[in-house]
Write an enzyme that holds these catalytic residues in place. Structure first.
Site, PDB file in Angstrom:
ATOM      1  N   ASP A 180       0.821  -1.203   0.000  1.00  0.00           N
ATOM      2  CA  ASP A 180       0.000   0.000   0.000  1.00  0.00           C
ATOM      3  C   ASP A 180       0.860   1.259   0.000  1.00  0.00           C
ATOM      4  O   ASP A 180       2.078   1.201   0.199  1.00  0.00           O
ATOM      5  CB  ASP A 180      -0.905   0.016   1.237  1.00  0.00           C
ATOM      6  CG  ASP A 180      -1.959  -1.074   1.208  1.00  0.00           C
ATOM      7  OD1 ASP A 180      -2.338  -1.503   0.107  1.00  0.00           O
ATOM      8  OD2 ASP A 180      -2.393  -1.494   2.298  1.00  0.00           O
ATOM      9  N   TYR A 235       6.782  -9.823   6.827  1.00  0.00           N
ATOM     10  CA  TYR A 235       6.761  -8.377   7.051  1.00  0.00           C
ATOM     11  C   TYR A 235       7.300  -8.043   8.444  1.00  0.00           C
ATOM     12  O   TYR A 235       7.165  -8.847   9.375  1.00  0.00           O
ATOM     13  CB  TYR A 235       5.329  -7.837   6.976  1.00  0.00           C
ATOM     14  CG  TYR A 235       4.784  -7.623   5.584  1.00  0.00           C
ATOM     15  CD1 TYR A 235       4.848  -6.377   4.969  1.00  0.00           C
ATOM     16  CD2 TYR A 235       4.177  -8.666   4.888  1.00  0.00           C
ATOM     17  CE1 TYR A 235       4.327  -6.178   3.700  1.00  0.00           C
ATOM     18  CE2 TYR A 235       3.657  -8.468   3.610  1.00  0.00           C
ATOM     19  CZ  TYR A 235       3.735  -7.217   3.030  1.00  0.00           C
ATOM     20  OH  TYR A 235       3.222  -7.022   1.774  1.00  0.00           O
TER      21      TYR A 235
END
EC number: 5.4.99.12
Length: 280
Positions: free
Chosen positions: A63, A124
């Site tokens: 994003d 992540y």
């Protein structure tokens, strides 16, 4: 189903990293917004001097504001272009790309490779500091400041309660026709010697906003606003909880994408393309 490389073309794997601060995410968008995909595709078109657009497929569509250290993508190039350019393409891209995105490796992908569907997991890390003085100015675009003291041990225990295959609807932004069932393989929280807290999660894939929502829940636990059992209760309830905040993107980095052995790539693609069923 697996996507076949068109005759006369060769599939190339790209390993890249970027600072997401000034990007509106990975994926190209209408309206001329700056994206990582747009920059890399423009650079490829320029340095190959082909005048043709080459579309990238990526492992994780990050994003706006999210960074990547270990992103993977693939592109199908005409075989003659690859034969002519392969030895000099990496250096030419380095000269053409803006400084906030780098391609580190380019190589011919094995049969069955697909950057998105052949991946077996993504890892992540979200970085946050509870230092009363705030964030080191040199890290301001990569570390979130949380202005309450955080108990890392309690956060780690709460993270561990979310490991496994579950329906993460409570932590995801629902997309039409997409499942919210995911499998978290590892989830942990630790404080480094520099005082920065690293929240690391590894899963087969992630829903939209899932990591940032789970981090928001862990921060509420770490600063004492909720108990250690709360993130799991939210998960089991299966609905969005207004107390779960989606934290800012700046602390999030895609660290690594893993793939199976070459002879298992095609099968992994088939598995990943199937619609996920219910959790048993």
């Amino acid at each position: 189903m697996s996507d076949e490389v068109q005759p006369g073309h060769v599939r190339i794997r790209l390993d890249l990293s970027y600072d997401g601060t000034d990007f509106h995410g990975w994926a190209k968008q209408a309206g001329g917004r700056r994206t990582v995909q747009g920059e890399v595709e423009d650079a490829l078109r320029t340095v190959t001097r082909s005048g043709q657009a080459y579309e990238l497929t990526v492992a994780g569509r990050t994003d706006a504001g999210v960074h990547a250290r270990g992103q993977v993508a693939h592109v199908d190039l005409p075989r003659e272009v690859w034969a002519e350019q392969s030895g000099k393409l990496l250096k030419r891209l380095a000269g053409r790309l803006p400084r906030d995105v780098r391609v580190w490796a380019l190589r011919e992908a094995p049969s069955g490779f697909n950057a998105r569907f052949a991946a077996i997991w993504r890892r992540y890390a979200y970085r946050v500091t509870d230092n009363p003085g705030g964030v080191d100015p040199l890290l301001r675009n990569h570390v979130l400041w949380h202005d309450w003291p955080l108990d890392v041990d309690v956060m780690d225990a709460a993270a561990k309660s979310l490991i496994g295959e579950h329906d993460f609807a409570a932590y995801a932004k629902k997309r039409e026709g997409a499942t919210t069932i995911r499998e978290i393989l590892d989830f942990g929280v630790r404080r480094g010697a520099d005082g920065i807290i690293e929240i690391e999660v590894r899963a087969d894939a992630f829903c939209h906003n899932q990591v940032r929502s789970m981090v928001g829940a862990l921060l509420f636990v770490g600063d004492g606003h909720r108990g250690v059992e709360w993130p799991r209760k939210v998960l089991d309830a299966g609905v969005r909880d207004s107390a779960v905040h989606v934290v800012r993107p700046l602390g999030l980095t895609l660290e690594e994408v893993a793939y199976p052995a070459d002879d298992q790539l095609a099968e992994r693609q088939r598995q990943a393309r199937r619609v996920r069923g219910t959790v048993h």
